[in-house]
Design an enzyme around this catalytic site. Structure first.
Site, PDB file in Angstrom:
ATOM      1  N   ARG A  95      -3.690  -1.094   2.995  1.00 28.38           N
ATOM      2  CA  ARG A  95      -3.526   0.449   3.191  1.00 28.38           C
ATOM      3  C   ARG A  95      -4.667   1.015   4.065  1.00 28.38           C
ATOM      4  O   ARG A  95      -5.599   0.600   4.106  1.00 28.38           O
ATOM      5  CB  ARG A  95      -3.759   1.318   2.006  1.00 28.38           C
ATOM      6  CG  ARG A  95      -2.468   1.120   0.987  1.00 28.38           C
ATOM      7  CD  ARG A  95      -1.199   1.788   1.575  1.00 28.38           C
ATOM      8  NE  ARG A  95       0.134   1.758   0.549  1.00 28.38           N
ATOM      9  CZ  ARG A  95       1.090   0.844   0.914  1.00 28.38           C
ATOM     10  NH1 ARG A  95       0.747  -0.245   1.795  1.00 28.38           N
ATOM     11  NH2 ARG A  95       1.950   0.879  -0.164  1.00 28.38           N
ATOM     12  N   HIS A 114       3.442  -0.814  10.456  1.00 27.90           N
ATOM     13  CA  HIS A 114       3.481  -1.046   9.018  1.00 27.90           C
ATOM     14  C   HIS A 114       4.742  -1.941   8.671  1.00 27.90           C
ATOM     15  O   HIS A 114       5.749  -1.268   7.994  1.00 27.90           O
ATOM     16  CB  HIS A 114       3.363   0.188   8.445  1.00 27.90           C
ATOM     17  CG  HIS A 114       2.982   0.063   6.806  1.00 27.90           C
ATOM     18  ND1 HIS A 114       2.420   0.974   5.984  1.00 27.90           N
ATOM     19  CD2 HIS A 114       3.312  -0.906   5.975  1.00 27.90           C
ATOM     20  CE1 HIS A 114       2.171   0.797   4.877  1.00 27.90           C
ATOM     21  NE2 HIS A 114       2.939  -0.377   4.433  1.00 27.90           N
ATOM     22  N   GLU A 129      -0.107   7.476   9.185  1.00 26.32           N
ATOM     23  CA  GLU A 129       1.084   6.778   9.685  1.00 26.32           C
ATOM     24  C   GLU A 129       2.209   7.661   9.909  1.00 26.32           C
ATOM     25  O   GLU A 129       2.444   8.589   9.068  1.00 26.32           O
ATOM     26  CB  GLU A 129       1.246   5.808   8.691  1.00 26.32           C
ATOM     27  CG  GLU A 129       0.401   4.707   8.790  1.00 26.32           C
ATOM     28  CD  GLU A 129       0.701   3.445   7.825  1.00 26.32           C
ATOM     29  OE1 GLU A 129       1.824   3.357   7.268  1.00 26.32           O
ATOM     30  OE2 GLU A 129      -0.115   2.608   7.800  1.00 26.32           O
TER      31      GLU A 129
END
Ligand code: GLV
Ligand code: GLV
Length: 325
Positions: free
Chosen positions: A237, A285, A266
């Site tokens: 993360r 991601h 993000e």
């Protein structure tokens, strides 16, 4: 009437029909204040919630008094208030197993790409700059036989260790709250404190969930311990790494490079200074985002929700022990 389930991620037809057999499914584009307000009545009656990428906190739970189970199509569940769910006897299900190998592959891709400057040199070739024989400006650093440090030796960490050990003859170090004897036996992995791992590793792979304890666990002080020839990989993360400190370390060439699949914000803002640096490889991601694995995760998500709603929380349940059976 069938009980109601809210779906906030698209599902392939075969998986959707499995939900439809038992539940009245309401599909929404995303889980946020607007969609909750728009479908308030469905939220009030829904017993199940399935998707990924929306915050499930007290406010949302207040609007869902009938909720019995949440199923997230992800391994990470930092967007969920687990204590609040447990207090309301709501099961939280996740997909911790099906994505392991795919995420480990992504991590090795970042290791190789950042060490061998794959994306940087790809851009260089495509920009027409390969006009004569390459020289030291295009050289990079080796991966094989180096030391790879894993911070967070869970399922994914072990799958990375396997690749690194047997594919690339690497030495494996790891830091974790508890010892993982299986990893020590299978991959000759050595457990050490984080500081020692940072000092000794050529590649530092961060594979941690986001919690109050892990937020900004890698900051300026930790980056300063790394070798100037070392590479930082973050595929857990974003907020586990202090991105401003990382940007500074990369700019100053205090470390050789970084490979990042996750960011503090993000999507990462296009104007972020980090994105201007040649020694960072970035991905949006996509750790688990292959066709095969995303299908498997959605299937797991559906099956987890169906199981939890029928009272089975022995597998893939985050808060099983906190639930009143
Ligand atoms: C992806 O980041 C996941 O948590 O599955
Ligand atoms: C992670 O695997 C830990 O034990 O902290």
């Amino acid at each position: 009437m069938k009980p109601s389930v809210i779906l906030y991620e698209s599902l392939p037809a075969d998986l959707l029909s499995r939900l439809n057999e038992q539940y009245q499914v309401t599909e929404i584009s995303a889980l946020n204040a607007e969609t909750v307000a728009e479908h308030a009545d469905v939220f009030r009656h829904a017993v199940g919630l399935l998707g990924s990428g929306g915050k499930v906190d007290q406010t949302l739970l207040d609007s869902m008094p009938a909720l019995k189970a949440c199923s997230t199509i992800s391994v990470g569940y930092d967007l969920f208030d687990v204590d609040a769910l447990s207090a309301r006897n709501i099961a939280l299900m996740h997909t911790p197993t099906v994505l392991t190998d795919t995420v480990a592959d992504t991590i090795m891709a970042l290791v190789l790409a950042s060490a061998r400057r794959v994306t940087e040199l790809d851009s260089w070739v495509k920009a027409g700059k390969w006009t004569k024989n390459i020289g030291p400006e295009q050289f990079s650093i080796d991966v094989h036989h180096k030391t790879l440090g894993i911070v967070g030796m869970g399922r994914i960490g072990k799958a990375v260790a396997q690749r690194a050990r047997f594919g690339f003859d690497m030495e494996i170090l790891y830091s974790a709250r508890s010892a993982h004897k299986d990893a020590e036996e299978r991959f000759s992995a050595t457990r050490c404190e984080l500081d020692e791992l940072l000092k000794k590793s050529d590649f530092v792979c961060i594979i941690l969930p986001l919690t109050d304890q892990t937020r900004h666990m890698i900051g300026a002080g930790q980056l300063a311990l790394m070798k100037s020839s070392a590479i930082l990989i973050n595929a857990g993360r974003g907020p586990v790494v202090d991105e401003q400190a990382l940007t500074h370390a990369l700019k100053e060439k205090a470390i050789y490079g970084a490979g990042l699949d996750v960011f503090e914000q993000e999507p990462v803002p296009a104007q972020a200074e980090l994105l201007t640096l040649p020694n960072v490889v970035t991905l949006p991601h996509v750790g688990s985002a292959t066709h095969e694995t995303r299908y498997a995760m959605k299937k797991d998500g559906v099956e987890n929700l169906l199981a939890a709603l029928s009272g089975q929380t022995d597998k893939n349940c985050v808060n099983s022990s906190a639930l009143k059976k």
